[in-house]
Design a protein around this motif. Structure first.
Motif, short mmCIF file in Angstrom:
data_model
loop_
_atom_site.label_atom_id
_atom_site.label_comp_id
_atom_site.label_asym_id
_atom_site.label_seq_id
_atom_site.Cartn_x
_atom_site.Cartn_y
_atom_site.Cartn_z
N GLU A 158 -9.66 3.42 -3.47
CA GLU A 158 -9.80 2.02 -3.01
C GLU A 158 -8.97 1.05 -3.84
OE1 GLU A 158 -13.19 -1.46 -2.51
OE2 GLU A 158 -13.87 0.63 -2.76
N SER A 159 -8.92 1.27 -5.16
CA SER A 159 -8.16 0.35 -6.03
C SER A 159 -6.67 0.37 -5.70
CB SER A 159 -8.38 0.71 -7.50
OG SER A 159 -7.97 2.04 -7.76
N GLN A 160 -6.15 1.55 -5.35
CA GLN A 160 -4.73 1.64 -4.96
C GLN A 160 -4.48 0.90 -3.65
OE1 GLN A 160 -2.55 5.33 -4.94
NE2 GLN A 160 -3.64 6.13 -6.73
N VAL A 161 -5.38 1.06 -2.71
CA VAL A 161 -5.24 0.39 -1.42
C VAL A 161 -5.26 -1.13 -1.61
CG1 VAL A 161 -6.30 0.02 0.87
CG2 VAL A 161 -6.23 2.32 -0.11
N MET A 162 -6.23 -1.60 -2.38
CA MET A 162 -6.33 -3.05 -2.62
C MET A 162 -5.09 -3.58 -3.34
SD MET A 162 -8.91 -4.54 -1.33
CE MET A 162 -10.56 -4.28 -0.67
N ALA A 163 -4.58 -2.82 -4.28
CA ALA A 163 -3.39 -3.26 -5.04
C ALA A 163 -2.17 -3.38 -4.14
CB ALA A 163 -3.12 -2.28 -6.18
N ILE A 164 -2.00 -2.42 -3.22
CA ILE A 164 -0.87 -2.46 -2.29
C ILE A 164 -0.98 -3.66 -1.35
CG2 ILE A 164 0.07 -1.29 -0.22
CD1 ILE A 164 1.18 0.02 -2.63
N PHE A 165 -2.18 -3.90 -0.84
CA PHE A 165 -2.39 -5.05 0.06
C PHE A 165 -2.19 -6.37 -0.69
CE2 PHE A 165 -3.84 -2.01 3.01
CZ PHE A 165 -4.11 -2.61 4.24
N GLU A 166 -2.65 -6.43 -1.93
CA GLU A 166 -2.47 -7.63 -2.77
C GLU A 166 -0.99 -7.92 -2.95
OE1 GLU A 166 -3.23 -10.86 -4.58
OE2 GLU A 166 -5.06 -9.64 -4.58
N LYS A 167 -0.23 -6.87 -3.19
CA LYS A 167 1.21 -7.00 -3.46
C LYS A 167 2.00 -7.32 -2.18
CE LYS A 167 4.92 -3.74 -4.60
NZ LYS A 167 5.16 -2.35 -4.99
N GLY B 122 3.21 6.81 1.44
CA GLY B 122 2.70 8.18 1.51
C GLY B 122 2.20 8.63 0.16
N LEU B 123 1.55 9.78 0.16
CA LEU B 123 0.95 10.30 -1.07
C LEU B 123 2.01 10.70 -2.09
CD1 LEU B 123 -1.79 10.95 -2.34
CD2 LEU B 123 -1.70 13.20 -1.25
N GLY B 124 3.10 11.28 -1.61
CA GLY B 124 4.16 11.72 -2.52
C GLY B 124 5.40 10.87 -2.39
N GLU B 125 6.55 11.47 -2.76
CA GLU B 125 7.84 10.77 -2.63
C GLU B 125 8.27 10.76 -1.17
OE1 GLU B 125 9.19 9.25 -5.10
OE2 GLU B 125 7.96 10.08 -6.72
N LYS C 97 12.71 0.79 1.09
CA LYS C 97 11.38 0.63 0.50
C LYS C 97 10.55 1.90 0.68
CE LYS C 97 11.02 -4.36 0.94
NZ LYS C 97 10.32 -5.49 1.55
N TRP C 98 9.72 2.18 -0.28
CA TRP C 98 8.73 3.27 -0.17
C TRP C 98 7.62 2.98 -1.16
CZ3 TRP C 98 7.67 7.22 3.04
CH2 TRP C 98 6.71 8.15 2.64
N GLU C 99 6.39 3.07 -0.70
CA GLU C 99 5.24 2.86 -1.57
C GLU C 99 4.44 4.15 -1.70
OE1 GLU C 99 4.49 0.19 -3.29
OE2 GLU C 99 5.91 -1.23 -2.42
N LYS C 100 4.28 4.62 -2.93
CA LYS C 100 3.40 5.77 -3.15
C LYS C 100 1.96 5.27 -3.09
CE LYS C 100 4.21 9.13 -6.08
NZ LYS C 100 4.59 9.93 -7.28
N LEU C 101 1.15 5.89 -2.24
CA LEU C 101 -0.19 5.38 -2.01
C LEU C 101 -1.16 6.51 -1.68
CD1 LEU C 101 -2.26 3.09 -1.40
CD2 LEU C 101 -1.30 2.98 0.91
N ILE D 11 4.85 -4.61 8.47
CA ILE D 11 4.10 -3.46 8.97
C ILE D 11 4.04 -2.38 7.88
CG2 ILE D 11 3.92 -1.68 10.74
CD1 ILE D 11 5.69 -3.44 12.54
N LEU D 12 2.84 -2.10 7.41
CA LEU D 12 2.62 -1.00 6.47
C LEU D 12 2.25 0.25 7.26
CD1 LEU D 12 2.04 0.11 3.55
CD2 LEU D 12 -0.31 -0.72 3.86
N ILE D 13 2.93 1.36 6.99
CA ILE D 13 2.62 2.62 7.65
C ILE D 13 2.05 3.59 6.61
CG2 ILE D 13 3.56 4.63 8.87
CD1 ILE D 13 5.72 2.78 9.98
N THR D 14 0.88 4.16 6.88
CA THR D 14 0.36 5.24 6.03
C THR D 14 0.82 6.57 6.62
OG1 THR D 14 -1.71 5.65 7.23
CG2 THR D 14 -1.72 3.86 5.61
#
Length: 308
Positions: A60-69, A37-40, A51-55, A8-11
């Protein structure tokens, strides 16, 4: 191959709802949680969420990269521009966050087969005939409501697995106490002996943040699709909410003055009578929200913990 645990990815995981979702889901071993989230991260270390993903969901490229990973099974999309008056003033920024970001997530969900759970609002309605069922006709009266309705339509017309979660006047306490809510505001003002004016001509079904998080998680667990009203069950005016708060904390109710919307000038028009019927969520998901008075009690305990 996907992991056996549902991912589950949470924005917007630093926000009020985001934090409640992280706390709830991190305690369930059947799911792998990925907060972003946008920051830390501002999540408490004591929660043990490593885990924490800066996003930036607007890129769009960031979103695609996170989903790819990560290849998430579910995405709970809580991030948005929600300040109604700011949305009226900064329309381009509002469109970017509330519409473009959703387009980016929909494209990624299409490509990777993720189930999108999107947070929407009672402000897609004009407030002439509330409370509303899921099938009611939308007719927003402000720019914020328009962007949220556009986002709903993008998702519903996309063909991806999705659920729209509509909610109302969310209240609660974030870990960093970064935002207020009607209960904290009323409590603080009355404790200082200040008179306050609350409107009696707007109607809502105020929603405890923990209940909203539970509703979203139930949608994940059921793999539910479609539109769901997830809100509190009590239909109240802000004036009635203030009286309930004063009663709970044993504060002076005579300081609460009854007013109406014509006395308040705001950039954005508000729908007068919204609130939701939640029968569908109760029946399909087993959703069972707290009463408003019980919600105040939960906040009272959290205030004590924060002060201790």
């Amino acid at each position: 191959m996907r992991s056996k645990k549902g991912k589950i990815l949470i924005t917007g995981a630093n926000g009020l709802l985001g934090q409640k979702l992280v706390k709830l889901i991190s305690e369930d071993d059947n799911f792998e949680l990925i907060p972003s989230g946008l920051g830390e991260s501002r999540l408490p270390i004591s929660w043990g969420v490593e885990k924490w993903e800066k996003l930036d969901i607007c890129v769009e490229s960031q979103v695609m990269a996170i989903f790819e990973k990560l290849k998430p099974d579910f995405v709970i999309h809580t991030a948005a521009m929600t300040n109604v008056d700011q949305c009226e003033e900064y329309k381009e920024e509002c469109k970017e966050l509330n519409i473009q970001a959703v387009l980016n997530l929909v494209k990624a969900c299409e490509k990777f087969g993720s189930h999108l759970i999107h947070l929407s609002t009672d402000f897609i309605f004009d407030g002439n005939e509330g409370p509303y069922h899921e099938e009611a006709k939308a007719n927003p009266v402000n720019f914020y409501g328009w962007t949220k309705l556009e986002a709903e339509n993008i998702i519903l017309n996309s063909g991806i697995d999705s659920a729209i979660v509509r909610t109302v006047l969310v209240y609660g306490i974030a870990n960093d106490m970064s935002r207020s809510n009607i209960i904290l505001w009323v409590k603080d003002a009355l404790e200082k002996g200040k008179q306050i004016n609350l409107v009696n001509d707007q109607v809502r079904t105020p929603t405890l943040a923990e209940d909203l998080a539970e509703g979203c998680f139930l949608i994940v667990k059921h793999g539910a699709k479609g539109v769901y009203n997830i809100s509190g069950k009590d239909v109240l005016t802000p004036y009635q909410m203030a009286l309930a708060t004063a009663e709970f904390f044993n504060l002076d109710k005579s300081l609460i003055l009854e007013s109406d919307s014509s006395k308040f000038k705001q950039k954005a028009k508000r729908p007068m009578k919204t609130g939701f019927y939640i029968d569908k969520a109760k029946k399909d998901l087993g959703y069972n929200p707290k009463s408003f008075m019980d919600g105040i009690g939960i906040l009272a305990k959290q205030i004590k913990l924060a002060d201790s």
